[in-house]
Scaffold this motif. Structure first.
Motif, PDB file in Angstrom:
ATOM      1  N   PHE A 122       1.171  -1.344   0.026  1.00 13.67           N
ATOM      2  CA  PHE A 122      -0.157  -0.072   0.390  1.00 13.67           C
ATOM      3  C   PHE A 122       0.869   1.206   0.163  1.00 13.67           C
ATOM      4  CE2 PHE A 122      -2.230  -3.759   2.165  1.00 13.67           C
ATOM      5  CZ  PHE A 122      -3.135  -3.448   1.457  1.00 13.67           C
ATOM      6  N   GLY A 123       0.300   2.593  -0.549  1.00 18.56           N
ATOM      7  CA  GLY A 123       0.834   3.600  -0.464  1.00 18.56           C
ATOM      8  C   GLY A 123      -0.047   4.248  -0.398  1.00 18.56           C
ATOM      9  N   ARG A 124       0.320   5.749  -0.067  1.00 18.37           N
ATOM     10  CA  ARG A 124      -0.726   7.482   0.102  1.00 18.37           C
ATOM     11  C   ARG A 124      -0.016   8.242  -0.139  1.00 18.37           C
ATOM     12  NH1 ARG A 124      -1.835   8.637   5.997  1.00 18.37           N
ATOM     13  NH2 ARG A 124      -4.088   9.764   5.348  1.00 18.37           N
ATOM     14  N   VAL A 125      -1.417   9.091  -0.938  1.00  7.89           N
ATOM     15  CA  VAL A 125      -0.323  10.218  -1.711  1.00  7.89           C
ATOM     16  C   VAL A 125      -0.087  11.063   0.001  1.00  7.89           C
ATOM     17  CG1 VAL A 125      -1.550  11.863  -3.210  1.00  7.89           C
ATOM     18  CG2 VAL A 125      -2.443   9.434  -3.695  1.00  7.89           C
ATOM     19  N   ILE A 126       1.155  11.994  -0.515  1.00 11.96           N
ATOM     20  CA  ILE A 126       1.208  12.712   0.186  1.00 11.96           C
ATOM     21  C   ILE A 126       0.665  14.438   0.092  1.00 11.96           C
ATOM     22  CG2 ILE A 126       2.893  13.662   2.158  1.00 11.96           C
ATOM     23  CD1 ILE A 126       1.725  10.904   3.130  1.00 11.96           C
ATOM     24  N   SER A 127       1.493  14.976  -1.082  1.00 12.05           N
ATOM     25  CA  SER A 127       1.627  16.048  -1.990  1.00 12.05           C
ATOM     26  C   SER A 127       0.618  16.220  -2.875  1.00 12.05           C
ATOM     27  CB  SER A 127       2.450  16.801  -1.510  1.00 12.05           C
ATOM     28  OG  SER A 127       2.427  16.932  -0.156  1.00 12.05           O
ATOM     29  N   VAL A 128       0.187  16.553  -3.684  1.00 22.43           N
ATOM     30  CA  VAL A 128      -0.021  16.430  -4.977  1.00 22.43           C
ATOM     31  C   VAL A 128      -0.402  18.267  -5.718  1.00 22.43           C
ATOM     32  CG1 VAL A 128      -2.220  14.852  -4.741  1.00 22.43           C
ATOM     33  CG2 VAL A 128      -2.743  17.708  -4.656  1.00 22.43           C
ATOM     34  N   ASP A 129       0.349  17.309  -7.468  1.00 22.82           N
ATOM     35  CA  ASP A 129       0.030  18.860  -8.115  1.00 22.82           C
ATOM     36  C   ASP A 129       0.810  19.914  -7.644  1.00 22.82           C
ATOM     37  OD1 ASP A 129      -1.348  17.740  -9.971  1.00 22.82           O
ATOM     38  OD2 ASP A 129      -3.105  18.669  -8.919  1.00 22.82           O
ATOM     39  N   LEU A 130       2.425  19.141  -6.918  1.00 30.52           N
ATOM     40  CA  LEU A 130       3.179  20.552  -7.210  1.00 30.52           C
ATOM     41  C   LEU A 130       3.936  21.141  -8.013  1.00 30.52           C
ATOM     42  CD1 LEU A 130       5.169  17.175  -4.950  1.00 30.52           C
ATOM     43  CD2 LEU A 130       3.849  19.316  -3.496  1.00 30.52           C
TER      44      LEU A 130
END
Length: 160
Positions: A33-41
């Motif tokens: 599993f993974g997790r999105v930490i920040s988007v569209d940087l």
């Protein structure tokens, strides 16, 4: 022969959001599993504009739903990674849930190594020395991710 060890699950056109939890299926049909930490940087906070900062956890399960208490920064399989949306659009990452991020969900200090040998934090600011786990200030591909997950979990790499 498969192009990757990571199996295709369910392609998605929906943009990932901070806090999204995603599954990757391994060759033995288990999941990590993974997790999105920040988007569209933006360009000053990532190696490429529009990048996503993700964590991949050292939590393997036969179910596509993770044990949320295993999705902690002290249980990372790999250092933090910058990636684009391709793993979602091709179906290598399937979003299986979302949870708002708290301070406990994040590393106390992000660290990324530039090709020049200098180190940066997640804001793109220089830091004087590496802080483990230290990732690369580079945009990773799903093939790179496949190779490194395979290495960590003992699967032979798929030849290029």
């Amino acid at each position: 022969m498969s192009e990757t060890n990571i199996r295709i699950l369910k392609p998605s056109r929906k943009k990932p959001a901070s806090g999204d939890i995603f599954a990757l299926q391994l060759p033995d049909e288990q999941y990590v599993f993974g997790r999105v930490i920040s988007v569209d940087l933006p360009a000053d906070k990532a190696p490429m504009p529009g990048s996503y900062l993700i964590y991949i956890y050292d939590h393997v399960s036969s179910a596509k739903s993770p044990a949320l208490d295993q999705l902690r920064p002290d249980f990372l399989l790999l250092p933090p990674i910058f990636i684009n949306r391709i793993p979602w659009t091709k179906g290598y990452f399937e979003t299986v849930g979302t949870q708002p991020l708290s301070d406990e969900d994040l590393l106390a200090q992000h660290c990324f190594r530039r090709w020049t040998g200098e180190y940066r934090d997640e804001q793109g600011h220089p830091i004087p020395a590496p802080v483990e786990p230290c990732g690369d200030w580079a945009l990773s591909s799903y093939r790179w991710l496949d190779d490194h997950i395979s290495d960590q979990l003992g699967f032979p790499r798929i030849p290029e």
